[in-house]
Every structure is written in structure tokens, then in C-alpha cells.
Design a protein around this motif. Structure first.
Motif, PDB file in Angstrom:
ATOM      1  N   VAL A  60       0.838  -1.200   0.000  1.00 50.24           N
ATOM      2  CA  VAL A  60       0.000   0.000   0.000  1.00 50.24           C
ATOM      3  C   VAL A  60       0.874   1.251   0.000  1.00 50.24           C
ATOM      4  CG1 VAL A  60      -1.762   1.283   1.285  1.00 50.24           C
ATOM      5  CG2 VAL A  60      -1.890  -1.205   1.156  1.00 50.24           C
ATOM      6  N   TYR A  61       1.998   1.186   0.683  1.00 48.47           N
ATOM      7  CA  TYR A  61       2.877   2.356   0.783  1.00 48.47           C
ATOM      8  C   TYR A  61       3.394   2.782  -0.587  1.00 48.47           C
ATOM      9  CZ  TYR A  61       6.509   5.448   2.592  1.00 48.47           C
ATOM     10  OH  TYR A  61       7.281   6.547   2.866  1.00 48.47           O
ATOM     11  N   ARG A  62       3.600   1.818  -1.482  1.00 53.95           N
ATOM     12  CA  ARG A  62       4.106   2.137  -2.821  1.00 53.95           C
ATOM     13  C   ARG A  62       3.107   2.962  -3.628  1.00 53.95           C
ATOM     14  NH1 ARG A  62       5.861  -3.377  -2.873  1.00 53.95           N
ATOM     15  NH2 ARG A  62       4.165  -3.913  -4.321  1.00 53.95           N
ATOM     16  N   TYR A  63       1.837   2.874  -3.291  1.00 51.13           N
ATOM     17  CA  TYR A  63       0.794   3.597  -4.043  1.00 51.13           C
ATOM     18  C   TYR A  63       0.323   4.856  -3.328  1.00 51.13           C
ATOM     19  CZ  TYR A  63       0.352  -0.476  -7.076  1.00 51.13           C
ATOM     20  OH  TYR A  63       0.604  -1.492  -7.964  1.00 51.13           O
ATOM     21  N   ALA A  64       0.673   4.999  -2.056  1.00 47.17           N
ATOM     22  CA  ALA A  64       0.178   6.134  -1.286  1.00 47.17           C
ATOM     23  C   ALA A  64       0.859   7.418  -1.730  1.00 47.17           C
ATOM     24  CB  ALA A  64       0.419   5.902   0.207  1.00 47.17           C
ATOM     25  N   SER A  65       0.128   8.502  -1.672  1.00 44.87           N
ATOM     26  CA  SER A  65       0.663   9.818  -2.016  1.00 44.87           C
ATOM     27  C   SER A  65       0.772  10.666  -0.757  1.00 44.87           C
ATOM     28  CB  SER A  65      -0.237  10.509  -3.046  1.00 44.87           C
ATOM     29  OG  SER A  65      -1.544  10.672  -2.527  1.00 44.87           O
ATOM     30  N   ASN A  66       1.542  11.742  -0.859  1.00 47.29           N
ATOM     31  CA  ASN A  66       1.720  12.674   0.263  1.00 47.29           C
ATOM     32  C   ASN A  66       2.319  11.988   1.490  1.00 47.29           C
ATOM     33  OD1 ASN A  66       0.480  14.710  -1.313  1.00 47.29           O
ATOM     34  ND2 ASN A  66      -1.546  14.062  -0.620  1.00 47.29           N
ATOM     35  N   THR A  67       3.253  11.084   1.260  1.00 48.24           N
ATOM     36  CA  THR A  67       3.953  10.414   2.362  1.00 48.24           C
ATOM     37  C   THR A  67       5.451  10.486   2.105  1.00 48.24           C
ATOM     38  OG1 THR A  67       3.832   8.265   1.242  1.00 48.24           O
ATOM     39  CG2 THR A  67       2.063   8.811   2.794  1.00 48.24           C
ATOM     40  N   THR A  68       6.213  10.472   3.183  1.00 47.11           N
ATOM     41  CA  THR A  68       7.674  10.469   3.089  1.00 47.11           C
ATOM     42  C   THR A  68       8.206   9.191   3.702  1.00 47.11           C
ATOM     43  OG1 THR A  68       7.901  11.622   5.213  1.00 47.11           O
ATOM     44  CG2 THR A  68       7.758  12.998   3.218  1.00 47.11           C
ATOM     45  N   VAL A  69       9.450   8.890   3.401  1.00 45.37           N
ATOM     46  CA  VAL A  69      10.049   7.646   3.852  1.00 45.37           C
ATOM     47  C   VAL A  69      10.131   7.585   5.367  1.00 45.37           C
ATOM     48  CG1 VAL A  69      12.132   6.197   3.726  1.00 45.37           C
ATOM     49  CG2 VAL A  69      11.363   7.484   1.714  1.00 45.37           C
ATOM     50  N   LEU A  91      -5.330  -2.447  -4.880  1.00 42.48           N
ATOM     51  CA  LEU A  91      -6.074  -3.559  -4.288  1.00 42.48           C
ATOM     52  C   LEU A  91      -5.683  -4.873  -4.936  1.00 42.48           C
ATOM     53  CD1 LEU A  91      -8.312  -4.656  -2.455  1.00 42.48           C
ATOM     54  CD2 LEU A  91      -9.964  -4.079  -4.256  1.00 42.48           C
ATOM     55  N   SER A  92      -5.538  -4.873  -6.247  1.00 41.67           N
ATOM     56  CA  SER A  92      -5.135  -6.090  -6.950  1.00 41.67           C
ATOM     57  C   SER A  92      -3.779  -6.591  -6.463  1.00 41.67           C
ATOM     58  CB  SER A  92      -5.096  -5.808  -8.456  1.00 41.67           C
ATOM     59  OG  SER A  92      -4.582  -6.924  -9.165  1.00 41.67           O
ATOM     60  N   ASN A  93      -2.827  -5.677  -6.267  1.00 41.86           N
ATOM     61  CA  ASN A  93      -1.500  -6.084  -5.804  1.00 41.86           C
ATOM     62  C   ASN A  93      -1.511  -6.502  -4.337  1.00 41.86           C
ATOM     63  OD1 ASN A  93      -0.148  -5.745  -8.239  1.00 41.86           O
ATOM     64  ND2 ASN A  93       0.232  -3.579  -7.873  1.00 41.86           N
ATOM     65  N   VAL A  94      -2.330  -5.863  -3.524  1.00 43.62           N
ATOM     66  CA  VAL A  94      -2.452  -6.276  -2.121  1.00 43.62           C
ATOM     67  C   VAL A  94      -2.970  -7.705  -2.029  1.00 43.62           C
ATOM     68  CG1 VAL A  94      -3.782  -5.901   0.000  1.00 43.62           C
ATOM     69  CG2 VAL A  94      -2.675  -3.975  -1.125  1.00 43.62           C
ATOM     70  N   LEU A  95      -4.017  -7.995  -2.800  1.00 43.55           N
ATOM     71  CA  LEU A  95      -4.597  -9.340  -2.772  1.00 43.55           C
ATOM     72  C   LEU A  95      -3.628 -10.366  -3.357  1.00 43.55           C
ATOM     73  CD1 LEU A  95      -8.312  -8.636  -3.756  1.00 43.55           C
ATOM     74  CD2 LEU A  95      -7.244  -8.677  -1.505  1.00 43.55           C
ATOM     75  N   THR A  96      -2.860  -9.968  -4.359  1.00 39.95           N
ATOM     76  CA  THR A  96      -1.850 -10.874  -4.917  1.00 39.95           C
ATOM     77  C   THR A  96      -0.777 -11.189  -3.870  1.00 39.95           C
ATOM     78  OG1 THR A  96      -2.201 -10.067  -7.169  1.00 39.95           O
ATOM     79  CG2 THR A  96      -0.100 -11.143  -6.714  1.00 39.95           C
ATOM     80  N   THR A  97      -0.382 -10.173  -3.110  1.00 39.34           N
ATOM     81  CA  THR A  97       0.611 -10.385  -2.041  1.00 39.34           C
ATOM     82  C   THR A  97       0.067 -11.341  -0.987  1.00 39.34           C
ATOM     83  OG1 THR A  97       1.561  -8.186  -2.395  1.00 39.34           O
ATOM     84  CG2 THR A  97       1.967  -9.225  -0.266  1.00 39.34           C
ATOM     85  N   LEU A  98      -1.159 -11.118  -0.560  1.00 39.80           N
ATOM     86  CA  LEU A  98      -1.759 -11.987   0.459  1.00 39.80           C
ATOM     87  C   LEU A  98      -1.951 -13.404  -0.077  1.00 39.80           C
ATOM     88  CD1 LEU A  98      -4.401  -9.476   1.870  1.00 39.80           C
ATOM     89  CD2 LEU A  98      -2.297 -10.232   2.983  1.00 39.80           C
ATOM     90  N   TRP A  99      -2.339 -13.508  -1.343  1.00 40.23           N
ATOM     91  CA  TRP A  99      -2.486 -14.835  -1.949  1.00 40.23           C
ATOM     92  C   TRP A  99      -1.154 -15.577  -1.955  1.00 40.23           C
ATOM     93  CZ3 TRP A  99      -0.124 -16.091  -6.705  1.00 40.23           C
ATOM     94  CH2 TRP A  99      -0.444 -17.365  -7.205  1.00 40.23           C
ATOM     95  N   GLY A 100      -0.041 -14.873  -2.195  1.00 42.38           N
ATOM     96  CA  GLY A 100       1.276 -15.506  -2.174  1.00 42.38           C
ATOM     97  C   GLY A 100       1.616 -16.061  -0.804  1.00 42.38           C
ATOM     98  N   ILE A 101       1.285 -15.321   0.246  1.00 42.00           N
ATOM     99  CA  ILE A 101       1.551 -15.805   1.608  1.00 42.00           C
ATOM    100  C   ILE A 101       0.648 -17.003   1.927  1.00 42.00           C
ATOM    101  CG2 ILE A 101       1.488 -15.167   4.047  1.00 42.00           C
ATOM    102  CD1 ILE A 101       2.127 -12.298   3.199  1.00 42.00           C
ATOM    103  N   MET A 102      -0.599 -16.932   1.526  1.00 39.77           N
ATOM    104  CA  MET A 102      -1.510 -18.053   1.742  1.00 39.77           C
ATOM    105  C   MET A 102      -1.044 -19.288   0.974  1.00 39.77           C
ATOM    106  SD  MET A 102      -5.009 -15.788   1.408  1.00 39.77           S
ATOM    107  CE  MET A 102      -6.196 -17.109   1.602  1.00 39.77           C
ATOM    108  N   THR A 103      -0.483 -19.077  -0.212  1.00 42.23           N
ATOM    109  CA  THR A 103       0.039 -20.195  -0.987  1.00 42.23           C
ATOM    110  C   THR A 103       1.205 -20.862  -0.265  1.00 42.23           C
ATOM    111  OG1 THR A 103      -0.619 -19.137  -3.061  1.00 42.23           O
ATOM    112  CG2 THR A 103       1.051 -20.846  -3.210  1.00 42.23           C
TER     113      THR A 103
END
Length: 533
Positions: A60-69, A91-103
Motif C-alpha cells: 500500500v505504501y508504494r501507491y500512497a501519495s503525500n507520504t515520506t520515507v 487492491l489487486s496487488n495487495v490481494l496478490t501479495t496476500l495470496w502468495g503468503i496463503m500459498t
């Protein structure tokens, strides 16, 4: 030793499968030698949970705006920083990440149930303990997944999304629920954290969407010229882009029934990546004239010379126009108008919404019936010239119910539906004797309504499967009363022409003037017959 094993556990939730089994063999045996098998299982679940939290945050951090490191932002706040235009991609990438952990967790579970595992060094008691803990961990992992997706779903006001984007969000979440059901091995899994936010947002979204569609329909009807829309005789609603999901749904069922490996097989790619959605070309319009190959060349001309004076250009145009009109009117295809086509497109999107979110399926059905009833009410208001209360009381009662339930009134309604009464465009004259008091427009309007009703007959089985059992009475009433009565509107509309096309008092007077003495057989009919013809 313990620090090395903890490092293995941290990696075990994210490492590729090619390196997965050696780690499992080492960690289980090592913790057994240390007498820490229970601690091993607790550590394992803890690191999977940690991976879910950390990797979701990073995505989510990769897509968020108005944030600093350097900023430390809560996950819920971070979700609200995702721009709306990137919401679906994130959302698609978040679910893909979670699916990878579930796998990864599924691989671990499958390994401990396989014959090739290193569990032969464990006692039967310890084997059963490991398998039991891993089985119990399925529900825990699934709950952690929901806890990370839920804040993201409520972070945006989905009511402002375009229809196609909103459907994509529904499809992603419904797919996640399917993945969760396979992950836990049962269809009866808790998923309220996913369904409730969507249900609340869907109700709000659909109300706004339906109000916009009713306003558009009101505008279309007020400007409709009731001109025949040229479509091929083979036209069906499945040829519309809005109904593609019904055809693809059948294909998906076939595909899922033959897929035995499921969402966690070796060759499975992420189920949350959208394929290129190429818009299907709609080719049901028919603007070409019939083939004249069997017609004499002389008759193909706009006019035929018969020794009389040459026709002027105005007559040529009339001849040509009548030829095109004959071509269109000779079709056996459905009689529809531009407004009819738009209503069909609306209904296709409504049924897609019904399929994507079952909890509001009945609300969608109510809205579908309102669109049809408003169209029917407009045809009656525009073209019916007789009072149906005496000739058809059931039809009159239905029209009165439509007027009191959806037509604009001063009294507020619970559902908020208040559509202004439609008005016939001023470009249509129903009092002109030259066009038989608008017979063409009356016919097109009435038969387009009948065609619209016939499409509901084709959708009956689909709607039966979507509507809850306790709401089927409304659906049956709509099919047994509203749709049949819409066809009975023909008499009320066409009688407006029949009552005006001929001067009945004058014809009656001519009939009275006839001397009915049969002395000789006349070769010509009486004068009143010519008047009627």
C-alpha cells in the motif's frame, strides 16, 4: 541455534517453493531436538502473521501519495492516502501479495501431509500435533487477511467510482472470498469483514446509480421520436456488451469444473490480475438494403418510365424514401427504438450488479421493475387514447399503482424514487390525418414495449437463481401480472387510431341512404364502401 531457526521461520513465509521444503525439514527436526515443537508452531504462525502485516503495508505504501520515507503512518491512514485512480491497481496487488503468503502456508500444510516429508523423525503424537496446529492456523491466517483488506475497502468512497471500476472491486473481493474458501477447505468461512463494507457501499452506490439512470430514461423518453432502430432479425440481448457476463459466466463454470488444482496449484498465476478486457464489437445494426439480384433492372430504378412525363426531383425523392421505408418495414427483426436499446443496456448492468453482490439482489430487481414500469407508463401516457378503467380494470389498476409509486409527487417516498411524468415530444403530431393519427409511432412504441417484456421472459431462470427464496413472490407477481398486462396495452393504443381513422356517423348515414332492394346485381360496391377503403 534458536536465532538461526527464527531466521528460517521469517523466510519460510516468503521464500520460493523450490527452497521451501529444505527449510521445513530443518526447522521441524531442529525444534524437535531442542524439545521446542510447541514453540516452533507458535513461532511459525507469528511469522506468517508478521509477513501479512509487513508486506501488505509495503504494498500500500508504494501507491500512497503525500507520504515520506521517514513518516510512520498507521495502516488505516495509509490506505486513505491511495489516490482513487490507483485504488483498483493497489487492491489487486495487495490481494496478490496476500495470496502468495496463503500459498506458502498451503505448501507447508501439504508438505506435512505428504509421504516425502521429514516427519518420520517425529512420533505419531507429534505428527498429529503438527498437522492439527497447521489446520487450526488456516482460520487464523484467513482472519489476518480479512483484517488487512477491511481497512482498505472502507478507505474510499466507492459511490463516486465509474460503474465498470466498481464492478472490478466487487469481482476482486468475491474472488478473494473464493480463495479463502479453498484455503480453509470449506465454503462456510467467516467473511463479514469483507462483505459488510461492500454491502453498505453497494447500497449507497446503487441508489445513486439508479437515480441517474431514471433521470436519463426520463430525458430519453421526452426526446424519443419513436423511429424504428434498424437491427438484424437475429438480434438478442447477448449481443450487447452489457450482457457479455452471462455468456462468460457459462464459460467460467465449465472452466472451474475442469480445474482440479484450484488457486494454490503449482502453475497457478495470481487470480487477482485482470486480463485485457477488449470491448466486443456490436454488429447487430442493419443499415444495408436487401439484395435486388432477382429484381428486374428497370424496377431497381428510383422511378419507372411508362410514357408519361418525367417525374420531378421531388417525386424522385419520395419514391426513393418509400423504397427505404419498405426495406426497413419488411424486416422480421424486433421492433425497438433508441430508448429501448438504452433500457436494455441499463438492465444488463443491473443484472451484472445483481450477480456481483447477492445481498442487494432484491433491491436491484425492484429497480429493474421500475425501469420497465416507467417505460410502460410512458407508452400509455403518450399514445393511449381511451380510458382503460372500463375496458381493462386490471391494467388500469396497474397503471395507477405505477403512478403512485414512482411518478413525481409532493409526498416523500421511503425509497426516494420520484421520476417526473414523461411528456411526448412536440415533433410528433397524433392528430394529423395524413399519417393516420401517428399510427407508425404508436405501433413502434407499443411493440418495443412488448419486445422489452419478452426479454424478461428470457431472463426468468437467471433471476430465479439470484433472488432470495423469501422474495420470489414479488418476482412471480411481476411475471404473472405486470408483463402480461403490458401486452394488453396494445388495444388501448391502437383504438386511438381506429376511432379516428373513419367518420363513423358519416358512414352510417351513407349506409342508411342505400336502397336495399335487390332487383339487379350491381357490379360496383356502394359508396360507403369506398369511404371505408
Amino acid at each position: 541455534m534458536k536465532k538461526c531457526l527464527q531466521l528460517f521461520f521469517i523466510k519460510s513465509s516468503t521464500i520460493p517453493e523450490s527452497r521451501f521444503l529444505p527449510v521445513l525439514c530443518v526447522d521441524t527436526t531442529a525444534y524437535l531436538l531442542l524439545g521446542k515443537l510447541q514453540s516452533a508452531m507458535d513461532q511459525l504462525h507469528m511469522h506468517f502473521t508478521s509477513a501479512i502485516h509487513s508486506r501488505t503495508y509495503e504494498t500500500v505504501y508504494r501507491y500512497a501519495s503525500n507520504t515520506t520515507v521517514d513518516q510512520k503512518i498507521k495502516y488505516e491512514t495509509l490506505c486513505r492516502c491511495v489516490p482513487p485512480e490507483l485504488y483498483i491497481q493497489c487492491l489487486s496487488n495487495v490481494l496478490t501479495t496476500l495470496w502468495g503468503i496463503m500459498t506458502s502456508y498451503q505448501k507447508m500444510l501439504s508438505y506435512h501431509y505428504s509421504d516425502s516429508s521429514c516427519d518420520e523423525k517425529l512420533s505419531q503424537f507429534d505428527k498429529n500435533y503438527v498437522q492439527q496446529k497447521l489446520q487450526l492456523g488456516l482460520a487464523r491466517i484467513w482472519q489476518d487477511v480479512q483484517n488487512k483488506v477491511n481497512p482498505y475497502l472502507v478507505s474510499q468512497d466507492l459511490s463516486q467510482f465509474q460503474f465498470d471500476d466498481f464492478i472490478k472491486v466487487l469481482d476482486l473481493v468475491n474472488r478473494l472470498i473464493q480463495v479463502g474458501q479453498e484455503f480453509c477447505g470449506t465454503p462456510n468461512i467467516p467473511c463479514d469483514l469483507l462483505r459488510e463494507p461492500l454491502r453498505a457501499q453497494s447500497v449507497q452506490y446503487f441508489r445513486r446509480y439508479h437515480m441517474s439512470r431514471t433521470e436519463e430514461l426520463h430525458m430519453f423518453l421526452n426526446t424519443e421520436l419513436w423511429v424504428l432502430l434498424p437491427v438484424k432479425p437475429t438480434f438478442t440481448t447477448l449481443q450487447l456488451n452489457e450482457f457479455r457476463f452471462m455468456a462468460s459466466k457459462k464459460n467460467d463454470k465449465i472452466k472451474l469444473s475442469t480445474k482440479v488444482d484450484g488457486y494454490f496449484s503449482d502453475n497457478t498465476t495470481s487470480p487477482f490480475i485482470f486480463e485485457d478486457d477488449n470491448v466486443m464489437e456490436e454488429s447487430f445494426f442493419d443499415y444495408q438494403e436487401d439484395s435486388d439480384s432477382d429484381v428486374n433492372d428497370e424496377l431497381k430504378q428510383d422511378f419507372v418510365e411508362d410514357g408519361t412525363n418525367t417525374l420531378d426531383k421531388g417525386n424522385k425523392k419520395k419514391k426513393a424514401a418509400s423504397k427505404v421505408m419498405f426495406h426497413n418495414s419488411s424486416r422480421d427483426g424486433p421492433i425497438i427504438t433508441n430508448t429501448t436499446l438504452n433500457v436494455l443496456r441499463y438492465l444488463g448492468k443491473y443484472m451484472l450488479m445483481m450477480d456481483s453482490l447477492k445481498p442487494i439482489a432484491f433491491d436491484v430487481l425492484l429497480s429493474m421493475s421500475q425501469l420497465f414500469e416507467y417505460y410502460m407508463y410512458a407508452v400509455y401516457i403518450f399514445f393511449a387514447s381511451t380510458n382503460v378503467e372500463s375496458s381493462n380494470p386490471r391494467l388500469a389498476h396497474l397503471l395507477l399503482k405505477i403512478q403512485s409509486s414512482i411518478i413525481l409527487s409532493d409526498e416523500p417516498r421511503p425509497d426516494g424514487i420520484n421520476i417526473p411524468e414523461p411528456r411526448l415530444t412536440e415533433f410528433i403530431n397524433l392528430h394529423d390525418t395524413q399519417n393516420l393519427f401517428g399510427l407508425r409511432e404508436r405501433l413502434i412504441a407499443t411493440e418495443s414495449l412488448v419486445f422489452l417484456a419478452s426479454q424478461f421472459d428470457l431472463w426468468k431462470d437467471y433471476l430465479d437463481n439470484q433472488i432470495p427464496a423469501d422474495k420470489l413472490n414479488f418476482l412471480n407477481q411481476f411475471y404473472n401480472q405486470t408483463l402480461p398486462l403490458s401486452r394488453e396495452l396494445r388495444e388501448a393504443v391502437y383504438s386511438g387510431v381506429a376511432s379516428k381513422a373513419m367518420s363513423y356517423p358519416a358512414i352510417l348515414q351513407l349506409m342508411c341512404n342505400v336502397k336495399w332492394e335487390i332487383k339487379e346485381l350491381m357490379c360496383e360496391p356502394n359508396s360507403y364502401v369506398y369511404v371505408m377503403l
